[in-house]
Design a protein around this motif. Structure first.
Motif, short mmCIF file in Angstrom:
data_model
loop_
_atom_site.label_atom_id
_atom_site.label_comp_id
_atom_site.label_asym_id
_atom_site.label_seq_id
_atom_site.Cartn_x
_atom_site.Cartn_y
_atom_site.Cartn_z
N MET A 214 44.94 46.41 34.62
CA MET A 214 46.13 46.70 33.81
C MET A 214 46.57 45.41 33.12
O MET A 214 46.06 44.33 33.42
CB MET A 214 47.24 47.25 34.71
CG MET A 214 46.86 48.54 35.46
SD MET A 214 48.23 49.26 36.40
CE MET A 214 49.31 49.84 35.06
N ASN A 215 47.50 45.55 32.17
CA ASN A 215 47.97 44.37 31.46
C ASN A 215 48.71 43.41 32.39
O ASN A 215 48.79 42.21 32.10
CB ASN A 215 48.89 44.77 30.31
CG ASN A 215 48.13 45.45 29.17
OD1 ASN A 215 46.99 45.08 28.87
ND2 ASN A 215 48.75 46.45 28.54
N GLU A 216 49.24 43.92 33.49
CA GLU A 216 50.03 43.10 34.40
C GLU A 216 49.21 42.43 35.50
O GLU A 216 49.64 41.41 36.04
CB GLU A 216 51.15 43.92 35.05
CG GLU A 216 52.20 44.47 34.08
CD GLU A 216 51.70 45.71 33.34
OE1 GLU A 216 52.29 46.07 32.30
OE2 GLU A 216 50.69 46.30 33.81
N PHE A 217 48.07 42.97 35.83
CA PHE A 217 47.27 42.39 36.91
C PHE A 217 45.85 42.94 36.87
O PHE A 217 45.57 43.95 36.21
CB PHE A 217 47.91 42.68 38.28
CG PHE A 217 48.01 44.14 38.60
CD1 PHE A 217 46.96 44.83 39.19
CD2 PHE A 217 49.18 44.86 38.30
CE1 PHE A 217 47.05 46.18 39.48
CE2 PHE A 217 49.28 46.21 38.60
CZ PHE A 217 48.21 46.88 39.18
N LEU A 218 45.01 42.29 37.61
CA LEU A 218 43.63 42.72 37.84
C LEU A 218 43.42 42.69 39.35
O LEU A 218 43.53 41.64 39.98
CB LEU A 218 42.64 41.78 37.14
CG LEU A 218 41.15 42.05 37.39
CD1 LEU A 218 40.74 43.43 36.87
CD2 LEU A 218 40.30 40.95 36.73
N ALA A 219 43.13 43.85 39.95
CA ALA A 219 43.07 43.97 41.41
C ALA A 219 41.75 44.61 41.84
O ALA A 219 41.16 45.41 41.11
CB ALA A 219 44.26 44.78 41.91
N PHE A 220 41.35 44.25 43.07
CA PHE A 220 40.11 44.77 43.65
C PHE A 220 40.40 45.35 45.04
O PHE A 220 41.12 44.75 45.82
CB PHE A 220 39.06 43.66 43.77
CG PHE A 220 38.66 43.04 42.46
CD1 PHE A 220 37.55 43.51 41.79
CD2 PHE A 220 39.40 42.00 41.91
CE1 PHE A 220 37.18 42.95 40.57
CE2 PHE A 220 39.04 41.45 40.70
CZ PHE A 220 37.92 41.92 40.02
N GLY A 221 39.79 46.53 45.30
CA GLY A 221 39.91 47.13 46.63
C GLY A 221 41.23 47.84 46.83
O GLY A 221 42.17 47.74 46.05
N GLY A 222 41.28 48.59 47.87
CA GLY A 222 42.48 49.34 48.23
C GLY A 222 42.33 49.96 49.61
O GLY A 222 41.32 49.76 50.29
N GLY A 223 43.35 50.72 49.99
CA GLY A 223 43.37 51.29 51.34
C GLY A 223 43.88 50.26 52.32
O GLY A 223 43.10 49.64 53.03
N GLY A 224 45.16 50.07 52.33
CA GLY A 224 45.79 49.02 53.13
C GLY A 224 46.45 48.01 52.21
O GLY A 224 47.67 47.91 52.16
N LEU B 228 47.50 34.48 35.48
CA LEU B 228 46.40 33.85 36.21
C LEU B 228 46.83 32.54 36.88
O LEU B 228 46.06 31.56 36.95
CB LEU B 228 45.21 33.59 35.28
CG LEU B 228 44.59 34.83 34.63
CD1 LEU B 228 43.41 34.43 33.74
CD2 LEU B 228 44.16 35.85 35.66
N LEU B 229 48.09 32.55 37.36
CA LEU B 229 48.62 31.40 38.09
C LEU B 229 48.74 31.68 39.59
O LEU B 229 48.52 30.78 40.40
CB LEU B 229 49.99 31.00 37.53
CG LEU B 229 50.00 30.43 36.10
CD1 LEU B 229 51.44 30.21 35.63
CD2 LEU B 229 49.22 29.12 36.04
N LYS B 230 49.09 32.89 39.93
CA LYS B 230 49.26 33.27 41.33
C LYS B 230 48.41 34.48 41.65
O LYS B 230 48.05 35.26 40.76
CB LYS B 230 50.73 33.55 41.63
CG LYS B 230 51.63 32.33 41.48
CD LYS B 230 53.08 32.68 41.82
CE LYS B 230 53.98 31.47 41.69
NZ LYS B 230 55.38 31.77 42.06
N ALA B 231 48.12 34.65 42.93
CA ALA B 231 47.29 35.77 43.37
C ALA B 231 47.59 36.07 44.84
O ALA B 231 48.23 35.28 45.54
CB ALA B 231 45.81 35.45 43.17
N ASN C 205 41.80 27.81 39.15
CA ASN C 205 41.08 28.10 37.91
C ASN C 205 40.46 29.48 38.04
O ASN C 205 40.29 30.00 39.14
CB ASN C 205 39.99 27.05 37.66
CG ASN C 205 39.38 27.16 36.28
OD1 ASN C 205 39.97 27.79 35.39
ND2 ASN C 205 38.22 26.57 36.09
N VAL C 206 40.13 30.07 36.91
CA VAL C 206 39.48 31.39 36.89
C VAL C 206 38.35 31.32 35.86
O VAL C 206 38.55 30.83 34.74
CB VAL C 206 40.47 32.51 36.53
CG1 VAL C 206 39.73 33.85 36.46
CG2 VAL C 206 41.61 32.58 37.54
#
Length: 280
Positions: free
Chosen positions: A219-229, A239-242, A265-266
């Motif tokens: 999404m424009n607000e974040f990039l996420a991987f995985g789910g279920g929990g 791209l400063l915090k995660a 860095n990314v």
């Protein structure tokens, strides 16, 4: 009378004259010498043979002395040769690493020879032997998720996201590019998606467990991987915090040094055949 006297006197004188010459005659010494020397030699040899037999029976011959220990330079030369062989074997290993690192068209802030070898073994077969092209880097293109999404369209196909925190952990994910945003929360990706991290001391990979298909969300607000929990990895729009936490999708634990952290860095790496890369 005088004639008889003279004959007797001459015989006596001849007798006394011959006696010394006969005693001093060499024939007597030659005759007696062999007998005496024969007895002497016989007694000598019999005595010598008897002594040798007695010595042989009384004492056994001493054992031969042990061979001397080598202390010359040959041993040092052999040791040096072994060390050189070890160095050569190490050099060959380094050459293998450098060969894989040569696939990278640019230097990376995170990818070491060990990590490169590990990731190279985890890549899909479709991109084996391809050039690693740096599509996006915060050091080169600025800090923006939108820029990363836009740059991801330059090389369609599998891409490798590599990031790190300020404590030294390196982590990332394999995903499909170009990345397309969705207005609502919707997962994308395939079973080829995986996560990796170096937080455990050595590179470690997490592939889908099959529990769900929550591979990644863009999404424009974040990039996420995985789910279920929780999200296994979630990067914010700057791209400063995660954040990172356990997920059922990949069966992973936290991928970073802490659950919430600042990004150092990314990078986003695409793959292209050598001919395609040269033509572009």
């Amino acid at each position: 009378m005088h004639a008889l006297k003279d004959k007797v006197s001459q015989k006596l004188s001849n007798l006394f004259a011959d006696s010394p010459s006969q005693s001093a005659s060499p024939r007597h010494s030659l005759t007696d010498s062999p007998k005496a020397s024969g007895k002497s030699f016989t007694s000598y040899f019999s005595f010598g043979a008897r002594n040798e037999n007695e010595d042989t029976e009384s004492e056994s011959p001493p054992p031969p002395p042990p061979p001397p220990i080598r202390t010359d330079s040959y041993e040092s030369v052999e040791n040096c040769k072994q060390e050189e062989d070890c160095k050569n074997s190490t050099t060959i290993g380094n050459d293998d690493y450098e060969g894989e690192m040569k696939e990278l068209t640019e230097s990376s802030a995170f990818i070491s020879p060990d990590l490169c070898e590990f990731l190279h073994a985890c890549l899909p077969n479709i991109v084996r032997g391809c050039k690693w092209v740096l599509v996006y880097s915060t050091l080169k293109h600025g800090i923006s998720l939108r820029t990363l999404l836009r740059k991801s369209a330059e090389l369609p196909g599998p891409c490798l996201l590599v990031a790190g925190d300020k404590q030294g952990a390196v982590f990332g994910a394999m995903l499909e590019c170009p990345l397309t945003t969705t207005p609502k929360r919707k997962y994308q990706g395939t079973s080829q998606t995986f996560l990796f991290t170096t937080i455990y001391g050595q590179p470690r990979i997490f592939r889908p467990t099959g529990a769900n298909r929550y591979y990644y969300m863009c999404m424009n607000e974040f990039l996420a991987f995985g789910g279920g929990g929780s999200f296994a990895l979630c990067l914010d729009e700057d791209l400063l915090k995660a954040t990172s936490g356990p997920s059922e999708t990949f069966g992973n634990e936290c991928l970073a040094s802490s659950a919430e952290f600042e990004l150092k860095n990314v990078e986003l790496w695409g793959f292209a055949h050598a001919s395609q890369y040269l033509s572009s």
